[in-house]
Design a protein around this motif. Structure first.
Motif, mmCIF file in Angstrom:
data_model
loop_
_atom_site.group_PDB
_atom_site.id
_atom_site.type_symbol
_atom_site.label_atom_id
_atom_site.label_comp_id
_atom_site.label_asym_id
_atom_site.label_seq_id
_atom_site.Cartn_x
_atom_site.Cartn_y
_atom_site.Cartn_z
ATOM 1 N N VAL A 124 17.516 -0.480 2.267
ATOM 2 C CA VAL A 124 17.499 -0.515 3.735
ATOM 3 C C VAL A 124 16.929 0.785 4.298
ATOM 4 N N GLN A 125 17.330 1.910 3.745
ATOM 5 C CA GLN A 125 16.794 3.197 4.189
ATOM 6 C C GLN A 125 15.289 3.265 3.983
ATOM 7 N N HIS B 99 0.830 -1.199 0.000
ATOM 8 C CA HIS B 99 0.000 0.000 0.000
ATOM 9 C C HIS B 99 0.868 1.253 0.000
ATOM 10 N N ARG B 100 0.290 2.328 -0.455
ATOM 11 C CA ARG B 100 0.881 3.649 -0.336
ATOM 12 C C ARG B 100 -0.276 4.640 -0.210
ATOM 13 N N SER C 293 9.592 3.058 6.002
ATOM 14 C CA SER C 293 8.229 2.620 5.712
ATOM 15 C C SER C 293 7.635 1.709 6.768
ATOM 16 N N ASP C 294 8.458 1.094 7.595
ATOM 17 C CA ASP C 294 7.954 0.130 8.580
ATOM 18 C C ASP C 294 8.695 0.330 9.902
ATOM 19 N N PRO C 295 8.005 0.828 10.942
ATOM 20 C CA PRO C 295 8.660 1.053 12.236
ATOM 21 C C PRO C 295 9.309 -0.206 12.801
ATOM 22 N N LEU D 69 8.977 -5.712 -1.923
ATOM 23 C CA LEU D 69 7.945 -4.717 -2.190
ATOM 24 C C LEU D 69 8.560 -3.382 -2.596
ATOM 25 N N ILE D 70 9.604 -2.984 -1.891
ATOM 26 C CA ILE D 70 10.254 -1.694 -2.171
ATOM 27 C C ILE D 70 10.940 -1.719 -3.531
#
Length: 352
Positions: free
Chosen positions: A266-267, A124-125, A272-274, A248-249
């Motif tokens: 990695v960044q 999702h975005r 995007s995910d805590p 996904l990224i």
């Protein structure tokens, strides 16, 4: 069927979790309709749902066809979808049910989604006040099967409505299949007209869904079920949330013609995910090594899956597909397709 499972303990299968798809024959049984043929199509017995057993998408589509033929209506797929409850999703279902907010549930689903199905990935975005969710197949064509999409999208929306206690109505639903004659039934369930024969499966919802408070929120249950879900995930061959998020990224940026390096992936994961904040390139490389992959090989896998899907499932020009797979020129794309398949891009499209 039980003997079949015992005789193939090492058989590797991809697809949907057995506990989830058994809602289909169970729905028939609740209506007094014999479901033996559906159980057989799913390769299951009524008294079992092996934890590690997967039902391929093709098998699920076949089972849905049989179920709909038994009842004489495509709505059977939707009826089964509306019956999905936490029990059918295992610990993940109870973790979702007890999460605090809509956004928590969405992020948790994406993080652990391969427990439910490892032939598709949902990502999702948030764009211009809308949540956009796309369903990407992994190394397989998108099913052009209305019953399948009614079951999958219907289950997602029905479960969200049940958990939230709200009559959630999406802004738009796109399905990559022909419009069935009974499409009005699904339109009424969704709440808006559904678009068919689209290049991909896409859900658009109001972004304020992320902020709704869950009336079933339970911190203690959520923590317990999240721990159990994470344990299940760690036991899956490809269950690392790191690798799932990396895929996904890479796919998302690739669709924009952008190829990321290891450090950039990695960044993006941390942002995007805590749950993945603080991840280092070394940690990602270690997870890849555990699966016998390098970062270059992961990138190649994602590129290959995306290229073949776009060739088979869309009418986009080959040059555009090449760009959306990270190629600046068409000739290297042609060479890659031939290396992967032994065919030209046009031949791959024609065979589909």
């Amino acid at each position: 069927m039980t003997d079949l499972h015992r005789s193939h303990p090492d058989k590797t299968r991809r697809g949907f979790h057995a506990g989830f798809v058994r809602v289909l024959p169970d729905t028939l049984a609740a209506r007094g309709i014999p479901a033996a043929a559906v159980w057989q199509a799913l390769d299951l017995a009524p008294d079992e749902a092996p934890e590690d057993w997967r039902i391929p998408t093709t098998g699920l589509c076949h089972a849905i066809d049989i179920a709909c033929n038994l009842t004489g209506e495509l709505q059977t797929a939707l009826h089964a979808a509306q019956a999905v409850r936490p029990l059918h999703l295992g610990p993940l279902g109870y973790a979702l049910m007890s999460s605090a907010q809509g956004e928590d549930g969405l992020r948790m689903y994406e993080r652990f989604q391969t427990l439910l199905c490892d032939e598709f990935l949902a990502q999702h975005r948030v764009v211009k006040g809308l949540i956009e969710i796309r369903h990407e197949p992994l190394d397989m064509p998108l099913p052009r099967h209305a019953g399948f999409w009614w079951f999958l999208i219907g289950a997602r929306l029905s479960f969200a409505r049940w958990v939230s206690g709200r009559d959630l109505v999406p802004v738009r639903i796109d399905l990559p299949c022909p419009r069935p004659s009974s499409a009005d039934t699904f339109d009424r369930f969704i709440g808006v007209p559904v678009r068919y024969d689209t290049p991909d499966c896409r859900e658009l919802m109001p972004a304020d869904w992320l902020a709704w408070l869950n009336p079933n929120a339970d911190t203690a249950m959520h923590q317990l079920m999240t721990t159990r879900t994470a344990q299940q995930m760690s036991q899956r061959p490809s269950g690392s949330p790191l690798l799932l998020r990396a895929r996904l990224i890479l796919a998302e940026h690739m669709s924009q013609g952008i190829e990321l390096h290891l450090d950039e992936v990695v960044q993006a994961m941390s942002a995007s995910d805590p749950e993945l904040a603080g991840t280092t390139p070394r940690q990602l490389q270690k997870r890849l090594a555990e699966q016998g992959l390098s970062f270059k090989e992961l990138l190649e896998e994602v590129r290959r899956e995306r290229a073949l899907r776009l060739l088979r499932d869309t009418a986009k020009p080959i040059g555009e597909i090449a760009h959306q797979c990270g190629y600046t020129e068409v000739s290297p794309f042609h060479r890659a397709i031939r290396r992967w398949t032994g065919l030209t891009p046009l031949q791959v499209r024609q065979q589909a």
